[in-house]
Write an enzyme that holds these catalytic residues in place. Structure first.
Site, mmCIF file in Angstrom:
data_model
loop_
_atom_site.group_PDB
_atom_site.id
_atom_site.type_symbol
_atom_site.label_atom_id
_atom_site.label_comp_id
_atom_site.label_asym_id
_atom_site.label_seq_id
_atom_site.Cartn_x
_atom_site.Cartn_y
_atom_site.Cartn_z
ATOM 1 N N GLU A 198 0.816 -1.220 0.000
ATOM 2 C CA GLU A 198 0.000 0.000 0.000
ATOM 3 C C GLU A 198 0.847 1.268 0.000
ATOM 4 O O GLU A 198 0.460 2.271 -0.599
ATOM 5 C CB GLU A 198 -0.923 0.007 1.219
ATOM 6 C CG GLU A 198 -1.909 1.162 1.234
ATOM 7 C CD GLU A 198 -3.020 0.967 2.256
ATOM 8 O OE1 GLU A 198 -3.450 1.974 2.838
ATOM 9 O OE2 GLU A 198 -3.453 -0.180 2.463
ATOM 10 N N ASP A 199 2.023 1.222 0.642
ATOM 11 C CA ASP A 199 2.777 2.452 0.869
ATOM 12 C C ASP A 199 4.125 2.543 0.166
ATOM 13 O O ASP A 199 4.840 3.532 0.337
ATOM 14 C CB ASP A 199 3.006 2.641 2.376
ATOM 15 C CG ASP A 199 1.707 2.858 3.136
ATOM 16 O OD1 ASP A 199 0.718 3.306 2.523
ATOM 17 O OD2 ASP A 199 1.671 2.567 4.350
#
Length: 220
Positions: free
Chosen positions: A112-113
């Site tokens: 996600e990051d």
């Protein structure tokens, strides 16, 4: 078959080792004639010596990958971001969960990051249940937070990881570093998520997550 040496900026930093790289390349010295001295371990590589010696990633490998992937990132309070996935993994380890759970805890935010993808994790050799858990706790484009929580709750390993993530995020000491309004908003969201993640849980599981780590948190 021949190929270049492992790039210096590879997130794995596994130069000279016969292990998988999250960038999909594995190089190492090899005497097999099919390799020409340097083996690039891909699906079509027919070098038996490297394929036989390839080892599965360990918790330490997951920690190293997470550290490199989150390098330079900070959390809302300005602290190194890697502290959070390490805290999530520590919760799971202290509860006696499997190495796969601990690896998923360390890796739970990398997709996600950071630029790392699920396929990168597969190429690095991480077990499919670890990859599935990371997928389950990764918010997809256009997906609401609660939709992601429901997906996480449906994945056995992902559910454990998200509970540990929730426990660390809800820690009063961590929340105290946030703006009061933001802390209150997040507290409500985490409580709502817990109600979904803990639905049908036995009392011992409730105590495992909220006794040692965050007794002040409402269980939802």
């Amino acid at each position: 078959m021949s190929g270049p040496t492992l790039a210096d900026d590879c997130l794995c930093g596994l130069d000279g080792e016969q292990r998988a790289c999250v960038e999909g390349r594995v190089y190492g010295p090899c005497d097999h004639p099919n390799c020409g001295g340097v083996c690039e371990m891909e699906a079509d590589c027919d070098c038996p010596c490297h394929h036989a010696s390839r080892t599965a990633p360990t918790v330490a490998d997951a920690d190293h990958l997470a550290f490199r992937a989150h390098h330079g990132q900070v959390d809302k309070a300005g602290r190194p971001y890697i502290d959070h996935p390490r805290a999530v993994a520590a919760i799971l380890a202290q509860q006696g969960h499997s190495d796969h759970a601990v690896m998923a805890g360390l890796l739970h935010d990398v997709v996600e990051d950071t630029p790392i993808t699920l396929d990168d994790l597969r190429a690095a050799g991480f077990p499919e249940d670890v990859v599935s858990a990371v997928d389950a706790v990764t918010r997809r484009d256009g997906e609401t937070y609660m939709d992601m929580i429901r997906r996480a709750a449906a994945d056995p390993l992902g559910r454990l990881v998200k509970l540990a993530d929730n426990a660390n995020n809800s820690d009063p000491q961590r929340m105290a570093l946030l703006d009061p309004a933001d802390a209150e908003r997040r507290g409500r969201r985490y409580a709502k998520a817990r109600a979904v993640l803990l639905a049908g849980s036995a009392a011992d599981e409730l105590d495992a997550f909220w006794g040692p780590f965050n007794p002040a948190a409402e269980r939802g």
